[in-house]
Design an enzyme around this catalytic site. Structure first.
Site: not given
Ligand code: ADP
Length: 296
Positions: A98, A203
């Site tokens: 989502e 984390d």
């Molecule tokens: P990684 O696994 O590379 O650390 P993240 O899960 O932290 O990546 O996601 C990268 C960026 O994408 C996050 O800092 C956030 O801003 C954005 N993000 C992550 N998940 C979502 C989501 N479900 N909806 C909107 N933005 C998201």
């Protein structure tokens, strides 16, 4: 445990999840991730989907991330994106979830986030009721063992500190090793057994909390397991910290046991060792200082 849908192509996933005639019209890349590529997919009907992708070899990481997101979602305590599916497609693996549309923070944002986090920490335990998780997962790029243990302190020693110390062995002198061995065999002098296991994000730093369109804090990118809630709070303090309102509100929930201040750096040690093993010697002084503090 909720089953994660898996697909052999992105277009197949989109059709199965959103309808036979749906397709991806646009991809907008998102910055901010440490490990994966992230983008927002816009479908032809305007629906938005969040996708993380990486090499095919990262599919197990995405499965583990999906299991963690689902475990948090199962508690119903706090916002977390719904997992849609995972899979591979022409040299990449992907995780679909989502898309969390940002919003204006509610006035009591930090108090609400603290209360919801505490509710997650006190949610009913799933599975075996032990410390750990039903499978291993990753903290950053490093695998973390979640082998179930009936007690927290042995779990923290065997599955958290000891594997990181072993991986970092080349950084330590004979003197350091003596201190580390002392520390590992006397952890019960410094840590307390909680009453029962709590689901932890694993984390939790500011980059893994985003604001949803409900104005509240949502959790992303977890490395969940059943552990001690203090480890999440310690981590929020380690990398930048949340505002005082968060800590005051979390303390008010009664979830923080007396003596937390004396224990928190031992919990930091796990994250600092993980950073030492991922990024190198810049994290060594911090690790050595904490080892000395407890094992003089
Ligand atoms: P990684 O696994 O590379 O650390 P993240 O899960 O932290 O990546 O996601 C990268 C960026 O994408 C996050 O800092 C956030 O801003 C954005 N993000 C992550 N998940 C979502 C989501 N479900 N909806 C909107 N933005 C998201």
């Amino acid at each position: 445990m909720k089953k994660i849908k898996e697909y052999g192509s992105l277009s197949g996933a989109v059709k199965d999840l959103f309808g036979e005639s749906r397709y991806v019209e646009k991809r907008s890349y998102v910055s901010g991730g440490d490990i994966n590529e992230a983008c927002v997919l816009t479908l032809d009907d305007g629906s938005l989907v969040f996708m993380k992708s990486n090499a095919v070899s990262s599919l197990p990481n995405f499965r583990a991330e999906a299991a963690g997101l689902n475990e948090i979602r199962r508690t119903g305590a706090i916002g977390v994106p719904e997992v849609l599916g995972a899979g591979t497609d022409e040299g990449i693996s992907f995780l679909l979830m989502e898309y969390i549309i940002g919003g204006r923070r509610v006035r009591s944002f930090w108090e609400t986030f603290a209360a919801e986090l505490a509710a997650m920490h006190s949610a009913e335990v799933s599975g075996t009721g032990e410390y750990g998780f039903f499978e291993d997962n990753w903290i950053g790029s490093r695998r973390q063992s979640n082998t179930p243990h009936s007690k927290w302190i042995p779990f923290f020693r065997d599955c958290r500190l000891a594997p990181q110390f072993n991986a970092a062995a080349r950084y330590f002198s004979t003197e350091d090793v003596k201190r580390i061995e002392y520390l590992l065999s006397h952890l019960d002098r410094f840590l307390a057994e909680p009453e029962r296991p709590s689901l932890v994000h694993g984390d939790l730093w500011s980059g893994n909390m985003i604001t949803g369109n409900d104005g509240k804090g949502w959790l992303i990118d977890p490395a969940v397991y059943y552990g001690h809630p203090e480890i999440d709070i310690a981590m929020t303090e380690l990398f930048g910290g949340f505002p005082p309102a968060f800590y005051e509100a979390y303390k008010e929930t009664g979830m923080l046991q007396p003596g937390y201040e004396d224990r928190k750096e031992l919990y930091d040690l796990y994250q600092l060792l993980n950073h030492l093993n991922m990024f190198g010697s810049g994290y060594l002084p911090g690790v050595k200082r904490i080892v000395k503090k407890y094992a003089g």
